[in-house]
Design a protein around this motif. Structure first.
Motif, PDB file in Angstrom:
ATOM      1  N   SER A 290      39.473   9.446  17.871  1.00  0.00           N
ATOM      2  CA  SER A 290      38.944  10.127  18.880  1.00  0.00           C
ATOM      3  C   SER A 290      39.816  10.071  20.261  1.00  0.00           C
ATOM      4  O   SER A 290      39.764  11.063  21.054  1.00  0.00           O
ATOM      5  N   TYR A 291      40.535   8.958  20.373  1.00  0.00           N
ATOM      6  CA  TYR A 291      41.249   8.834  21.596  1.00  0.00           C
ATOM      7  C   TYR A 291      42.701   9.280  21.535  1.00  0.00           C
ATOM      8  O   TYR A 291      43.127   9.357  20.314  1.00  0.00           O
ATOM      9  N   ASN A 292      43.343   9.380  22.496  1.00  0.00           N
ATOM     10  CA  ASN A 292      44.825   9.951  22.614  1.00  0.00           C
ATOM     11  C   ASN A 292      45.533   8.435  22.387  1.00  0.00           C
ATOM     12  O   ASN A 292      45.283   7.379  22.447  1.00  0.00           O
ATOM     13  N   GLY A 293      46.430   8.980  21.365  1.00  0.00           N
ATOM     14  CA  GLY A 293      47.499   7.720  20.884  1.00  0.00           C
ATOM     15  C   GLY A 293      48.811   8.263  20.452  1.00  0.00           C
ATOM     16  O   GLY A 293      48.826   9.205  19.917  1.00  0.00           O
ATOM     17  N   TYR A 294      49.830   7.270  20.645  1.00  0.00           N
ATOM     18  CA  TYR A 294      51.311   7.604  20.186  1.00  0.00           C
ATOM     19  C   TYR A 294      51.514   6.416  19.345  1.00  0.00           C
ATOM     20  O   TYR A 294      52.703   6.219  18.774  1.00  0.00           O
ATOM     21  N   GLY A 295      50.682   5.723  18.836  1.00  0.00           N
ATOM     22  CA  GLY A 295      50.770   4.277  17.899  1.00  0.00           C
ATOM     23  C   GLY A 295      51.146   4.607  16.459  1.00  0.00           C
ATOM     24  O   GLY A 295      51.739   3.598  15.830  1.00  0.00           O
ATOM     25  N   GLN A 296      51.149   5.692  16.042  1.00  0.00           N
ATOM     26  CA  GLN A 296      51.460   5.993  14.525  1.00  0.00           C
ATOM     27  C   GLN A 296      50.665   5.038  13.556  1.00  0.00           C
ATOM     28  O   GLN A 296      50.983   4.628  12.532  1.00  0.00           O
ATOM     29  N   ARG A 297      49.415   4.814  13.969  1.00  0.00           N
ATOM     30  CA  ARG A 297      48.610   3.955  13.062  1.00  0.00           C
ATOM     31  C   ARG A 297      47.086   4.352  13.523  1.00  0.00           C
ATOM     32  O   ARG A 297      46.650   4.833  14.655  1.00  0.00           O
ATOM     33  N   GLY A 298      46.117   4.351  12.549  1.00  0.00           N
ATOM     34  CA  GLY A 298      44.927   4.966  12.935  1.00  0.00           C
ATOM     35  C   GLY A 298      43.926   3.744  12.884  1.00  0.00           C
ATOM     36  O   GLY A 298      43.994   2.704  12.431  1.00  0.00           O
ATOM     37  N   SER A 299      42.501   4.128  13.521  1.00  0.00           N
ATOM     38  CA  SER A 299      41.608   3.123  13.291  1.00  0.00           C
ATOM     39  C   SER A 299      41.098   2.920  12.026  1.00  0.00           C
ATOM     40  O   SER A 299      40.987   3.905  11.040  1.00  0.00           O
ATOM     41  N   PHE A 300      40.735   1.591  11.888  1.00  0.00           N
ATOM     42  CA  PHE A 300      40.277   0.840  10.514  1.00  0.00           C
ATOM     43  C   PHE A 300      39.152   2.029  10.170  1.00  0.00           C
ATOM     44  O   PHE A 300      38.498   2.181   9.000  1.00  0.00           O
ATOM     45  N   HIS A 301      38.150   1.827  11.025  1.00  0.00           N
ATOM     46  CA  HIS A 301      36.769   2.584  10.890  1.00  0.00           C
ATOM     47  C   HIS A 301      36.883   4.131  10.382  1.00  0.00           C
ATOM     48  O   HIS A 301      35.865   4.299   9.466  1.00  0.00           O
ATOM     49  N   VAL A 302      37.682   4.714  10.666  1.00  0.00           N
ATOM     50  CA  VAL A 302      37.866   5.901  10.104  1.00  0.00           C
ATOM     51  C   VAL A 302      38.239   6.002   8.614  1.00  0.00           C
ATOM     52  O   VAL A 302      37.586   6.840   8.265  1.00  0.00           O
ATOM     53  N   ILE A 303      39.096   5.226   8.396  1.00  0.00           N
ATOM     54  CA  ILE A 303      39.355   5.159   6.877  1.00  0.00           C
ATOM     55  C   ILE A 303      38.180   4.336   6.155  1.00  0.00           C
ATOM     56  O   ILE A 303      37.875   4.900   5.164  1.00  0.00           O
ATOM     57  N   GLU A 304      37.382   3.485   6.594  1.00  0.00           N
ATOM     58  CA  GLU A 304      36.223   2.905   6.072  1.00  0.00           C
ATOM     59  C   GLU A 304      35.334   4.056   5.920  1.00  0.00           C
ATOM     60  O   GLU A 304      34.842   4.181   4.665  1.00  0.00           O
ATOM     61  N   GLU A 305      34.971   4.949   6.625  1.00  0.00           N
ATOM     62  CA  GLU A 305      33.952   5.823   6.431  1.00  0.00           C
ATOM     63  C   GLU A 305      34.388   7.225   5.585  1.00  0.00           C
ATOM     64  O   GLU A 305      33.976   7.672   4.724  1.00  0.00           O
ATOM     65  N   GLN A 306      35.846   7.401   5.600  1.00  0.00           N
ATOM     66  CA  GLN A 306      36.372   8.357   4.640  1.00  0.00           C
ATOM     67  C   GLN A 306      36.240   7.625   3.089  1.00  0.00           C
ATOM     68  O   GLN A 306      35.793   8.528   2.252  1.00  0.00           O
ATOM     69  N   MET A 307      36.418   6.332   3.094  1.00  0.00           N
ATOM     70  CA  MET A 307      36.645   5.876   1.667  1.00  0.00           C
ATOM     71  C   MET A 307      35.171   5.748   0.933  1.00  0.00           C
ATOM     72  O   MET A 307      34.811   6.121  -0.042  1.00  0.00           O
ATOM     73  N   ALA A 308      34.049   5.514   2.081  1.00  0.00           N
ATOM     74  CA  ALA A 308      32.809   5.334   1.678  1.00  0.00           C
ATOM     75  C   ALA A 308      32.278   6.838   1.011  1.00  0.00           C
ATOM     76  O   ALA A 308      31.679   6.913  -0.079  1.00  0.00           O
ATOM     77  N   ALA A 309      32.661   8.021   1.849  1.00  0.00           N
ATOM     78  CA  ALA A 309      32.520   9.358   1.373  1.00  0.00           C
ATOM     79  C   ALA A 309      33.038   9.615  -0.126  1.00  0.00           C
ATOM     80  O   ALA A 309      32.575  10.210  -0.859  1.00  0.00           O
ATOM     81  N   ALA A 310      34.284   9.236  -0.074  1.00  0.00           N
ATOM     82  CA  ALA A 310      35.297   9.420  -1.433  1.00  0.00           C
ATOM     83  C   ALA A 310      34.611   9.150  -2.388  1.00  0.00           C
ATOM     84  O   ALA A 310      34.507   9.341  -3.597  1.00  0.00           O
ATOM     85  N   VAL A 311      34.331   7.745  -2.524  1.00  0.00           N
ATOM     86  CA  VAL A 311      33.681   6.954  -3.522  1.00  0.00           C
ATOM     87  C   VAL A 311      32.276   7.583  -3.689  1.00  0.00           C
ATOM     88  O   VAL A 311      31.938   7.642  -5.159  1.00  0.00           O
ATOM     89  N   GLU A 312      31.485   8.192  -2.928  1.00  0.00           N
ATOM     90  CA  GLU A 312      30.411   8.680  -3.454  1.00  0.00           C
ATOM     91  C   GLU A 312      30.425  10.068  -4.054  1.00  0.00           C
ATOM     92  O   GLU A 312      29.988  10.306  -5.210  1.00  0.00           O
ATOM     93  N   LEU A 313      31.457  10.761  -3.627  1.00  0.00           N
ATOM     94  CA  LEU A 313      31.811  11.964  -4.179  1.00  0.00           C
ATOM     95  C   LEU A 313      32.419  11.980  -5.568  1.00  0.00           C
ATOM     96  O   LEU A 313      32.451  12.764  -6.481  1.00  0.00           O
ATOM     97  N   PHE A 314      33.380  11.040  -5.661  1.00  0.00           N
ATOM     98  CA  PHE A 314      34.170  10.533  -6.926  1.00  0.00           C
ATOM     99  C   PHE A 314      33.810   9.184  -7.322  1.00  0.00           C
ATOM    100  O   PHE A 314      34.703   8.317  -7.052  1.00  0.00           O
ATOM    101  N   PRO A 315      32.928   9.222  -8.252  1.00  0.00           N
ATOM    102  CA  PRO A 315      32.451   7.464  -8.341  1.00  0.00           C
ATOM    103  C   PRO A 315      33.545   7.068  -9.192  1.00  0.00           C
ATOM    104  O   PRO A 315      33.590   5.716  -8.791  1.00  0.00           O
TER     105      PRO A 315
END
Lengths: 406, 119
Positions: A290-315
């Motif tokens: 959500s925030y401005n950044g130039y750090g070329q790395r992302g927040s862990f919680h974004v990946i966490e939510e995305q993986m939860a969704a992916a595992v539900e859609l693709f068991p």
């Protein structure tokens, strides 16, 4: 069934020249868009005394970090036109560039999980068809037929209520795309100058006449900025502002698997997108931080939510391992559409604001931006994407309108 | 994951907060007198600093109050947290850069922006 074999590379790719004292045009940024721009400047406009300046190594920024999805199922006429033109170019470029970059038109599905999604998706299918973009609506059974590993049970948190489907969409091998453009640029006489960071601009009044770099000063008649997430840093050096906010966008891959995922699946609602690379990795992406950044790395919680969704859609992904995650810096605008055209500085042009969608736009961005640089006037396709639109109010608001949020 | 110090609730996980973009963007003092260019500046143009950046956050899953923060956009280090209506601590503001300067699209259209901190 085994994974596709990667094609052999040609024996020679490109030279590594020192910068000359002057060029007819300088492109700042040696990623996909910069390379495509230089290619079309040389091929369509006969401008061959040109240089691409890259602060790191060729195509090592966002081009090396994207999830390689190519589609054109955008809602608004202006976006559909430029992305569909891009898709048509993708279809002929492997032959034109004489380089197989594994453009695989395996189709893209955009899932709908709510009644609102369903209605929005059907509207977009209709809009796409009116704009000559291939699109169809699939019910959950048809979704399952196309991608058998998807969970279409209706008792999950985000049940699949259907999907839009663009059969001509797909993926390409991004590194090979960059190398294909670079090789042709070199062949046409373009100097690709790596490890050459731009540190300032030289102006005569309001007209740009040169570029200061870590490898010396280069005189030039025209400058094209293609620096994605760093566009506003360059604009500041040149003395103007851009309505750009830079955000980290991350993606990840699993270890290699046998081919299990025959198409590309995207979900706007839970915001995950998945495809299987030619070698066999599952390639996944999520939303931007959500925030401005130039750090070329992302927040862990974004990946966490995305993986939860992916595992539900693709068991079956429940047993896959994440091999690698990475982040790129994307240049977002308020209307989630790119800026391609003139700037307040004379003879300086900008191509930026592609946000999370830059890779698929590479060929059309290059073609139209080259037209603008060579002729000083907009191409029909990039005219609506001018910087002026933020003043005139003629925004192209793809936020929420496109298949996926930017 | 980042750890933010909410001025009211203390250290909390980043996921409890919602981002509000650049801090200290004042509502125009005379909105009826703004040119299209000045409206564009107010609505769409924000600093995009590589380095120290003053921004607003709201503790959405906590006290639901807004506050200001200075964060480094490269290292993501948080340098200061302070209340709404307060200024960033000295030495922690972004370099002046293009701040508050009206950058006309065409040189002939140059105008001055009238803006104040507002409430």
């Amino acid at each position: 069934m085994s994974a596709d074999h990667l094609p052999e590379h040609p024996e020679f790719l490109w030279r590594n020249p020192d910068p000359k004292k002057s060029y007819d045009a300088v492109i700042v940024g040696g990623g996909g868009h910069g390379l495509a721009t230089a290619y079309f400047l040389a091929k369509n406009h006969g401008m061959t005394n040109i240089a691409i300046l890259e602060k790191g190594w060729l195509a090592g920024g966002n081009m090396a970090r994207n999830t390689t999805i190519i589609r054109s199922n955008y809602l608004w006429d202006e976006s559909a036109a430029i992305y569909e033109h891009s898709l048509k170019l993708w279809e002929i470029l492997p032959e034109e560039l004489e380089y197989d970059f594994l453009f695989s038109q395996r189709g893209v599905m955009n899932l709908a999980h709510t009644l609102g999604d369903v209605r929005e998706s059907m509207r977009r299918v209709g809009a796409n068809q009116l704009n000559g973009v291939d699109a169809e609506w699939l019910d959950p059974k048809q979704v399952k037929e196309l991608c058998p590993i998807l969970n279409i049970n209706d008792n999950i948190r985000y049940p699949v209520m259907g999907a839009t489907y663009q059969p001509r969409a797909g993926i390409a091998k991004h590194d090979h795309v960059a190398w294909a453009f670079a090789r042709k640029c070199d062949e046409l006489g373009v100097d690709i100058i790596q490890n050459c960071e731009v540190t300032g601009f030289i102006k005569d009044g309001n007209k740009v006449t040169g570029v200061k770099t870590t490898r010396g000063t280069i005189n030039t008649e025209k400058v094209g900025l293609c620096a994605a997430g760093h566009s506003s840093v360059l604009a500041e050096m040149a003395g103007f502002r851009l309505p750009i906010q830079s955000h980290p966008l991350q993606a990840l891959v699993s270890e290699l698997h046998e081919p299990v995922h025959p198409t590309v699946v995207m979900s706007n609602h839970v915001h995950v997108y998945v495809s299987q690379a030619h070698k066999g990795e599952l390639v996944m992406g999520a939303g931007v931080d959500s925030y401005n950044g130039y750090g070329q790395r992302g927040s862990f919680h974004v990946i966490e939510e995305q993986m939860a969704a992916a595992v539900e859609l693709f068991p079956i992904f429940g047993r896959a391992h994440v091999l690698r995650t990475w982040g790129g810096i994307v240049d977002t605008t308020m209307d989630a559409s790119p800026i391609v055209g003139a700037t307040p500085v004379e003879n300086m042009f900008v191509n930026c604001g592609w946000g999370t969608g830059g890779f698929k736009g590479t060929p059309a961005a290059g073609l139209t931006f080259a037209h603008t640089i060579a002729t000083g006037t907009p191409h029909t396709l990039n005219k609506p994407f001018s910087l002026e639109r933020f003043e005139t109010g003629a925004l192209i608001d793809e936020h929420g309108a496109a298949a996926v949020a930017h | 994951m980042l750890l933010f110090s909410c001025p009211n609730c203390g250290p909390r996980n980043e996921t409890e907060f919602h981002y509000g973009g650049q801090a200290h963007v004042a509502y125009p003092e005379s909105p009826d007198q703004l040119s299209n260019r000045e409206w564009a500046e107010y609505l769409f143009y924000r600093e995009n600093t590589k380095g120290l950046f003053a921004e607003r956050w709201v503790h959405a899953a906590g006290c639901r109050k807004w506050f200001n923060m200075v964060r480094d956009t490269v290292s993501y280090e948080i340098q200061a947290v302070y209340g709404m209506g307060e200024q960033a601590p000295e030495g922690l503001t972004a370099p002046p850069a293009a701040q508050a300067k009206s950058q006309p699209l065409a040189p002939a259209e140059a105008g001055t922006t009238t803006a104040s901190e507002g409430v």
